[in-house]
Design an enzyme around this catalytic site. Structure first.
Site, PDB file in Angstrom:
ATOM      1  NE  ARG A  78      -0.379   1.741   3.537  1.00  0.00           N
ATOM      2  CZ  ARG A  78       0.787   2.383   3.657  1.00  0.00           C
ATOM      3  NH1 ARG A  78       1.925   1.726   3.895  1.00  0.00           N
ATOM      4  NH2 ARG A  78       0.860   3.683   3.519  1.00  0.00           N
ATOM      5  N   GLY A  79       0.227   2.412  -0.118  1.00  0.00           N
ATOM      6  CA  GLY A  79       0.983   3.657  -0.267  1.00  0.00           C
ATOM      7  C   GLY A  79       1.093   3.948  -1.755  1.00  0.00           C
ATOM      8  CB  ALA A  80       0.243   6.967  -3.732  1.00  0.00           C
ATOM      9  CG  ASP A 108      -3.195   8.109  -1.515  1.00  0.00           C
ATOM     10  OD1 ASP A 108      -3.074   8.582  -0.357  1.00  0.00           O
ATOM     11  OD2 ASP A 108      -2.858   6.959  -1.820  1.00  0.00           O
ATOM     12  CG  ASN A 150      -2.544  11.685   2.389  1.00  0.00           C
ATOM     13  OD1 ASN A 150      -2.000  10.783   1.742  1.00  0.00           O
ATOM     14  ND2 ASN A 150      -2.189  11.953   3.630  1.00  0.00           N
TER      15      ASN A 150
HETATM   16  O1  MRU Z   1      -4.635   3.278   2.014  1.00  0.00           O
HETATM   17  P1  MRU Z   1      -3.154   3.477   1.944  1.00  0.00           P
HETATM   18  O2  MRU Z   1      -2.432   2.958   3.133  1.00  0.00           O
HETATM   19  O3  MRU Z   1      -2.572   2.989   0.631  1.00  0.00           O
HETATM   20  O4  MRU Z   1      -2.983   5.065   1.959  1.00  0.00           O
HETATM   21  C1  MRU Z   1      -1.696   5.616   1.937  1.00  0.00           C
HETATM   22  C2  MRU Z   1      -1.694   7.090   2.084  1.00  0.00           C
HETATM   23  O5  MRU Z   1      -2.719   7.721   2.175  1.00  0.00           O
HETATM   24  C3  MRU Z   1      -0.375   7.778   2.016  1.00  0.00           C
HETATM   25  O6  MRU Z   1      -0.386   8.933   2.793  1.00  0.00           O
HETATM   26  C4  MRU Z   1      -0.091   8.173   0.560  1.00  0.00           C
HETATM   27  O7  MRU Z   1      -0.238   7.083  -0.293  1.00  0.00           O
HETATM   28  C5  MRU Z   1       1.259   8.741   0.389  1.00  0.00           C
HETATM   29  S1  MRU Z   1       2.491   7.473   0.535  1.00  0.00           S
HETATM   30  C6  MRU Z   1       3.974   8.136   0.136  1.00  0.00           C
END
Ligand code: MRU
Length: 341
Positions: free
Chosen positions: A40-42, A233, A243
């Protein structure tokens, strides 16, 4: 990516209790891993999807002894990967880049073409790592000694190809000896802050304290927060930011307490085709993520619950957006258009 060509992912659902590496032999496994939040994480989602395309191309080559016609054969695979999560634009950005590589690699044949796709996925990952370092350097220059940062969700090495976006800046501040403390919001309901950001900060011995999301206002009121830095995101063309759920609330609190609110995001997170935040699709996740903790019910059986995974922060609440190529300030439509040519 392992040296022998196998793809593995650290299963983020099991952290911090266990470090389990999941084999990702197929694009379907990658898609499941993204959908079910093993990864996970963009930026990390984008990198994983890019490898998913390369894995699919390799499977087609192995089954048919040919890498011809991949442009057509991969079309359902792009669609399958794109359907996993809707909000982080890095997923769609990475798939577009792989599509372009598939078209351009048509001059190659067989294994060489497949190899070219793995190289492109590795390049996406490496560029993200380099971008994290550049963002870290630029962002750290904004702050002086003794800085106390509050952050939200997980934006570190687990969420990116490198040191992280917001956490990359926190790491750079720490290395520069300018970081006094980090307040880590637990990030209900999925607890990316409590489970993952704490884990990363502990590993780097970054002085930090875990708080529940509901404590943020209290510590701001006490004058213990100099700035909030979060990731993104998707950044719309007018600078609105989607986000992790809870980000908007922090931005509003920053406005009230006159604390600067920063967003750290690579250019791959900027979506000039989305005019403003209202047009960003917000992923709705299972209500069970709200009614249960670690499989245990914390609400009465049958209780209705909402679970938007993200929220939208209007650009008017953002002091600056820190990218690898510069720090942008309002008016964001002009600054973003200038940055992206
Ligand atoms: O649902 P997730 O855990 O994928 O969400 C992640 C986030 O909202 C992060 O803040 C975002 O992706 C930035 S990661 C560098």
């Amino acid at each position: 990516m392992m040296p022998d060509g196998r793809l593995e992912m650290l299963d983020q659902r099991r952290l911090p209790a266990e470090e389990v590496w999941l084999p990702m032999p197929t694009y379907e496994a990658v898609a499941d891993g993204i959908r079910e939040m093993a990864i996970r994480g963009a930026p990390a989602i984008g990198i994983a999807a890019a490898y998913g395309v390369a894995l699919a191309a390799r499977a087609i080559f192995e089954q048919t002894s040919s890498a011809d016609g991949l442009e057509v054969k991969l079309a359902p695979i792009y669609a399958h990967l794109a359907e996993t999560r809707p909000t982080a634009v890095n997923l769609f950005w990475a798939l577009e880049r792989m599509k372009k590589c598939v078209v351009e690699s048509a001059v190659l044949s067989g294994a060489a073409r497949v190899e070219r796709l793995f190289e492109e996925a590795a390049a996406i990952s490496k560029e993200d790592r380099d971008n994290n370092e550049r963002m870290g350097r630029l962002g750290a220059d904004l702050f002086g000694p003794g800085t106390r940062i509050m952050t939200h969700c997980n934006t570190g090495g687990l969420a990116t190809g490198g040191l992280g976006t917001a956490i990359g800046i926190i790491r750079a501040l720490h290395h520069a000896g300018k970081l006094e403390h980090v307040w880590i919001g637990e990030t209900r309901p999925y607890l990316q802050g409590a489970r993952l950001t704490t884990w990363e900060c502990q590993q780097d011995q970054i002085p930090s304290t875990l708080i529940t999301d509901s404590m943020a206002a209290h510590f701001m009121q006490q004058g213990k927060v100099d700035a909030v830095i979060v990731g993104a995101d998707r950044v719309a063309a007018n600078g609105d930011v989607a986000n992790k759920i809870g980000t908007y609330g922090l931005a509003v609190l920053c406005g009230y307490h006159k604390i600067p609110f920063y967003v750290a995001a690579p250019i791959s997170t900027i979506d000039m085709e989305t005019p403003s935040g209202e047009a960003i699709e917000i992923e709705q996740r299972s209500p069970r993520e709200v009614t249960h903790l670690n499989g245990m019910a914390i609400a009465p059986e049958g209780m209705d619950a909402a679970s938007p995974a993200f929220d939208m922060t209007p650009s008017s609440l953002i002091r600056a957006i820190i990218t690898e190529d510069g720090i942008l300030e309002a008016p964001y439509d002009v600054a973003l258009a200038g940055l992206l040519g």
